[in-house]
Write a protein that holds these residues in place. Structure first.
Motif, PDB file in Angstrom:
ATOM      1  N   ALA A  64       0.821  -1.216   0.000  1.00 46.76           N
ATOM      2  CA  ALA A  64       0.000   0.000   0.000  1.00 46.76           C
ATOM      3  C   ALA A  64       0.853   1.262   0.000  1.00 46.76           C
ATOM      4  CB  ALA A  64      -0.959   0.004   1.187  1.00 46.76           C
ATOM      5  N   GLY A  65       1.946   1.247  -0.761  1.00 44.48           N
ATOM      6  CA  GLY A  65       2.791   2.421  -0.887  1.00 44.48           C
ATOM      7  C   GLY A  65       3.697   2.678   0.301  1.00 44.48           C
ATOM      8  N   THR A  66       3.835   1.686   1.197  1.00 41.98           N
ATOM      9  CA  THR A  66       4.667   1.851   2.390  1.00 41.98           C
ATOM     10  C   THR A  66       5.695   0.728   2.464  1.00 41.98           C
ATOM     11  OG1 THR A  66       2.853   2.901   3.615  1.00 41.98           O
ATOM     12  CG2 THR A  66       4.674   1.997   4.913  1.00 41.98           C
ATOM     13  N   VAL A  67       6.950   1.112   2.721  1.00 40.03           N
ATOM     14  CA  VAL A  67       8.024   0.132   2.930  1.00 40.03           C
ATOM     15  C   VAL A  67       8.215  -0.052   4.429  1.00 40.03           C
ATOM     16  CG1 VAL A  67      10.456  -0.397   2.610  1.00 40.03           C
ATOM     17  CG2 VAL A  67       9.171   0.690   0.770  1.00 40.03           C
ATOM     18  N   THR A  68       8.201  -1.315   4.894  1.00 39.07           N
ATOM     19  CA  THR A  68       8.336  -1.606   6.324  1.00 39.07           C
ATOM     20  C   THR A  68       9.542  -2.518   6.555  1.00 39.07           C
ATOM     21  OG1 THR A  68       5.949  -1.410   6.660  1.00 39.07           O
ATOM     22  CG2 THR A  68       7.216  -2.548   8.364  1.00 39.07           C
ATOM     23  N   PHE A  69      10.380  -2.105   7.496  1.00 38.88           N
ATOM     24  CA  PHE A  69      11.541  -2.898   7.900  1.00 38.88           C
ATOM     25  C   PHE A  69      11.243  -3.516   9.261  1.00 38.88           C
ATOM     26  CE2 PHE A  69      13.034   0.467   5.161  1.00 38.88           C
ATOM     27  CZ  PHE A  69      13.972  -0.142   4.339  1.00 38.88           C
ATOM     28  N   GLU A  70      11.411  -4.838   9.380  1.00 38.39           N
ATOM     29  CA  GLU A  70      11.279  -5.519  10.671  1.00 38.39           C
ATOM     30  C   GLU A  70      12.671  -5.906  11.142  1.00 38.39           C
ATOM     31  OE1 GLU A  70       8.090  -8.619  12.062  1.00 38.39           O
ATOM     32  OE2 GLU A  70       9.819  -9.715  11.244  1.00 38.39           O
ATOM     33  N   ILE A  71      12.999  -5.550  12.393  1.00 36.67           N
ATOM     34  CA  ILE A  71      14.357  -5.758  12.913  1.00 36.67           C
ATOM     35  C   ILE A  71      14.276  -6.542  14.221  1.00 36.67           C
ATOM     36  CG2 ILE A  71      16.483  -4.622  13.670  1.00 36.67           C
ATOM     37  CD1 ILE A  71      15.475  -2.149  12.076  1.00 36.67           C
ATOM     38  N   TYR A  72      15.046  -7.659  14.299  1.00 34.21           N
ATOM     39  CA  TYR A  72      15.206  -8.388  15.559  1.00 34.21           C
ATOM     40  C   TYR A  72      16.355  -7.761  16.323  1.00 34.21           C
ATOM     41  CZ  TYR A  72      12.376 -12.204  13.609  1.00 34.21           C
ATOM     42  OH  TYR A  72      11.373 -12.961  13.065  1.00 34.21           O
ATOM     43  N   SER A  73      16.136  -7.461  17.596  1.00 33.34           N
ATOM     44  CA  SER A  73      17.205  -6.898  18.415  1.00 33.34           C
ATOM     45  C   SER A  73      18.326  -7.909  18.590  1.00 33.34           C
ATOM     46  CB  SER A  73      16.665  -6.488  19.789  1.00 33.34           C
ATOM     47  OG  SER A  73      16.215  -7.630  20.499  1.00 33.34           O
ATOM     48  N   ALA A  74      19.563  -7.400  18.770  1.00 33.43           N
ATOM     49  CA  ALA A  74      20.713  -8.296  18.987  1.00 33.43           C
ATOM     50  C   ALA A  74      20.585  -9.036  20.313  1.00 33.43           C
ATOM     51  CB  ALA A  74      22.009  -7.486  18.950  1.00 33.43           C
ATOM     52  N   GLU A  75      19.917  -8.437  21.281  1.00 26.77           N
ATOM     53  CA  GLU A  75      19.704  -9.084  22.581  1.00 26.77           C
ATOM     54  C   GLU A  75      18.645 -10.169  22.429  1.00 26.77           C
ATOM     55  OE1 GLU A  75      18.644  -7.864  27.209  1.00 26.77           O
ATOM     56  OE2 GLU A  75      18.382  -6.434  25.591  1.00 26.77           O
ATOM     57  N   LYS A  76      18.944 -11.372  22.938  1.00 23.90           N
ATOM     58  CA  LYS A  76      18.058 -12.520  22.756  1.00 23.90           C
ATOM     59  C   LYS A  76      17.400 -12.939  24.065  1.00 23.90           C
ATOM     60  CE  LYS A  76      20.908 -14.425  18.984  1.00 23.90           C
ATOM     61  NZ  LYS A  76      22.150 -13.658  19.123  1.00 23.90           N
ATOM     62  N   SER A  77      16.258 -13.608  23.926  1.00 20.66           N
ATOM     63  CA  SER A  77      15.568 -14.232  25.044  1.00 20.66           C
ATOM     64  C   SER A  77      15.227 -15.660  24.657  1.00 20.66           C
ATOM     65  CB  SER A  77      14.287 -13.461  25.395  1.00 20.66           C
ATOM     66  OG  SER A  77      14.566 -12.180  25.885  1.00 20.66           O
ATOM     67  N   MET A  78      14.720 -16.418  25.630  1.00 22.06           N
ATOM     68  CA  MET A  78      14.236 -17.777  25.364  1.00 22.06           C
ATOM     69  C   MET A  78      12.732 -17.795  25.612  1.00 22.06           C
ATOM     70  SD  MET A  78      16.953 -19.736  24.640  1.00 22.06           S
ATOM     71  CE  MET A  78      16.533 -21.424  25.072  1.00 22.06           C
ATOM     72  N   LEU A  79      11.990 -18.448  24.730  1.00 23.90           N
ATOM     73  CA  LEU A  79      10.545 -18.563  24.871  1.00 23.90           C
ATOM     74  C   LEU A  79      10.177 -20.023  25.103  1.00 23.90           C
ATOM     75  CD1 LEU A  79       9.280 -16.227  21.994  1.00 23.90           C
ATOM     76  CD2 LEU A  79       9.766 -15.636  24.367  1.00 23.90           C
ATOM     77  N   ALA A  80       9.296 -20.263  26.089  1.00 22.80           N
ATOM     78  CA  ALA A  80       8.780 -21.601  26.355  1.00 22.80           C
ATOM     79  C   ALA A  80       7.262 -21.490  26.476  1.00 22.80           C
ATOM     80  CB  ALA A  80       9.391 -22.179  27.626  1.00 22.80           C
ATOM     81  N   TYR A  81       6.592 -22.643  26.455  1.00 24.91           N
ATOM     82  CA  TYR A  81       5.123 -22.640  26.450  1.00 24.91           C
ATOM     83  C   TYR A  81       4.607 -23.594  27.522  1.00 24.91           C
ATOM     84  CZ  TYR A  81       5.804 -19.873  22.361  1.00 24.91           C
ATOM     85  OH  TYR A  81       6.200 -18.849  21.536  1.00 24.91           O
ATOM     86  N   LEU A  82       3.703 -23.075  28.371  1.00 28.89           N
ATOM     87  CA  LEU A  82       3.248 -23.775  29.566  1.00 28.89           C
ATOM     88  C   LEU A  82       1.822 -24.282  29.410  1.00 28.89           C
ATOM     89  CD1 LEU A  82       4.368 -21.091  32.194  1.00 28.89           C
ATOM     90  CD2 LEU A  82       5.711 -23.031  31.378  1.00 28.89           C
ATOM     91  N   SER A  83       1.529 -25.365  30.121  1.00 29.11           N
ATOM     92  CA  SER A  83       0.151 -25.811  30.269  1.00 29.11           C
ATOM     93  C   SER A  83      -0.513 -24.976  31.368  1.00 29.11           C
ATOM     94  CB  SER A  83       0.111 -27.293  30.641  1.00 29.11           C
ATOM     95  OG  SER A  83       0.665 -27.474  31.950  1.00 29.11           O
ATOM     96  N   GLU A  84      -1.808 -25.167  31.553  1.00 27.89           N
ATOM     97  CA  GLU A  84      -2.514 -24.405  32.593  1.00 27.89           C
ATOM     98  C   GLU A  84      -1.975 -24.746  33.983  1.00 27.89           C
ATOM     99  OE1 GLU A  84      -6.732 -24.504  32.376  1.00 27.89           O
ATOM    100  OE2 GLU A  84      -6.796 -24.207  30.220  1.00 27.89           O
ATOM    101  N   ASP A  85      -1.697 -26.027  34.239  1.00 21.85           N
ATOM    102  CA  ASP A  85      -1.159 -26.423  35.552  1.00 21.85           C
ATOM    103  C   ASP A  85       0.235 -25.845  35.773  1.00 21.85           C
ATOM    104  OD1 ASP A  85      -3.453 -27.827  36.126  1.00 21.85           O
ATOM    105  OD2 ASP A  85      -2.655 -29.763  35.456  1.00 21.85           O
TER     106      ASP A  85
END
Length: 418
Positions: free
Chosen positions: A216-237
């Protein structure tokens, strides 16, 4: 039959003795028996203290701590200077603006700056004239002639000076206007330098270009930061057990040794099908079903040589206790008012019931504190008479020949009889 008829009293005596033995055995060995007896112990646990932990073990994926997006009007750009996967640093040029747009903005700002410089020169000239003509703030003259100061001063400044009676007040007014003009010049200088340096779209952080899109006439840059994290996924319990600030131990491929870290944030909203990192992790690991909650884990060490999307293991410590004992949960006796106890064997081989303070429970064990001495045998939770004697199929310590020499025949007889 002949034997029975010939010795009826003998047979009757045998029957009576058998009945007595049977009745005695019933009262001794029934579950709620109050009769003192010895118990055969074929399974026991030795009490030992240590650092006890309960952990939630999860697969975790390396992700950026922050994701930035920068957009620009595509028509104002003459070139895109970055590519996907490129490592960038703060203030790097991602795209270049068209020359005419930059030149127009610079011309406008420089014209404004020239006007402020002229005004500043007039103010400083007027201040010098007042200090020279009237001798500064200590001059005894009570009024000044504004027509003799500077014909180039703007109308508002001349009007403000004409309302004053003393040279000292006029000096203060001019100094205030000089300070304001210097401030405006400084602001314009900053904007001009910014335009000259930023002749396009500038990267705000150190990181990696993850995506460049034009829509739509717009250029978008997506940048990942150099600083990292870890992602995990939990159950309800698991979500109920995990809290912000808890410690985490990481194991990552291509990294020697364990990494330490903390839980930064757990999400209250369930993960959806659009989650990039959850979908990436699901390629190699099973996520909790039917609902998963994302938790952000931050490591203490910088993950320089670990690429995004690397999958490792994370152990979140949800409970811990120092100098605590551990026993099978089935061996803990629960009582009223949320009190707990365990059966133990004292140094004389007698059964005792010891109160304990439960710290936490794992899937099959109970962690507790108590005044127990290390090495005390703990036995299963079965109804037993307190202070009754016990004997075991397995000795607590390795039997030594010297011990047999200390025991006489009377001791063996006493044990067998009683």
């Amino acid at each position: 039959m002949r034997f029975i008829k010939s010795r009826p009293w003998t047979i009757l005596s045998i029957i009576v003795i058998a009945l007595l033995i049977g009745v005695n055995a019933y009262f001794v060995f029934k579950d709620d028996s109050k009769v003192a007896r010895s118990y055969f112990i074929d399974e026991f646990q030795i009490a030992a203290t240590g650092e006890r932990k309960e952990t939630v073990e999860k697969d975790a994926i390396v992700a950026p701590s922050q994701t930035y997006t920068i957009s620009a009007d595509a028509k104002s750009l003459s070139a895109i200077d970055a590519t996907r996967g490129q490592e960038v640093h703060a203030n790097d040029l991602l795209a270049t603006y068209k020359t005419e747009k930059v030149d127009g903005e610079l011309t406008k700002l420089e014209a404004e700056r020239t006007a402020y410089e002229t005004e500043l020169s007039d103010l400083e000239s007027a201040l010098a004239e007042i200090e020279s003509e009237y001798g500064g703030a200590n001059d005894p003259k009570s009024s000044i002639n504004t027509d003799q100061i500077s014909e180039k001063l703007n109308v508002s400044v001349k009007f403000e000076l004409g309302q004053q009676a003393t040279p000292s007040t006029a000096v203060a007014i001019l100094n205030r206007h000089i300070a304001e003009t210097n401030r405006e010049v400084a602001l314009l200088d900053a904007r001009i330098e910014q335009i000259k340096a930023w002749q396009g779209v500038i990267c705000p952080v150190d990181g990696v270009i993850s995506k460049i899109t034009e829509e739509a006439g717009t250029v978008t840059f997506e940048i990942y930061s150099a600083e990292k994290s870890m992602l995990a996924y939990l159950s309800e319990d698991e979500w109920q057990k995990v809290e912000d600030g808890q410690t985490v131990t990481f194991k990552l491929p291509h990294n020697d040794g364990d990494l330490s870290g903390t839980v930064v944030q757990k999400q209250k909203i369930a993960m959806n099908t659009e989650s990039l990192w959850a979908n990436e992790l699901a390629k190699t690991a099973k996520l909790p079903k039917p609902t998963s909650y994302e938790v952000i884990l931050h490591q203490d060490d910088i993950l320089d040589n670990i690429p995004f999307s690397t999958v490792g293991k994370a152990a979140i410590t949800v409970n811990e206790a120092s100098n605590a004992f551990k026993v099978k949960s089935a061996w803990v006796k629960s009582r009223k008012n949320n009190k707990h106890s365990i059966y133990t064997i004292d140094e004389n081989g007698k059964i005792r019931l010891e109160d304990i303070q439960v710290a936490f429970k794992t899937a099959d064990s109970t962690i507790f504190s108590s005044y127990l001495e290390a090495g005390t045998p703990i036995i299963a939770n079965e109804q037993r008479n307190i202070l009754a004697r016990s004997f075991r199929s397995i000795p607590l310590e390795k039997i030594k020949w010297q011990d047999f020499k200390k025991i006489g025949w009377k001791d063996y007889v006493k044990y067998i009889v009683f």
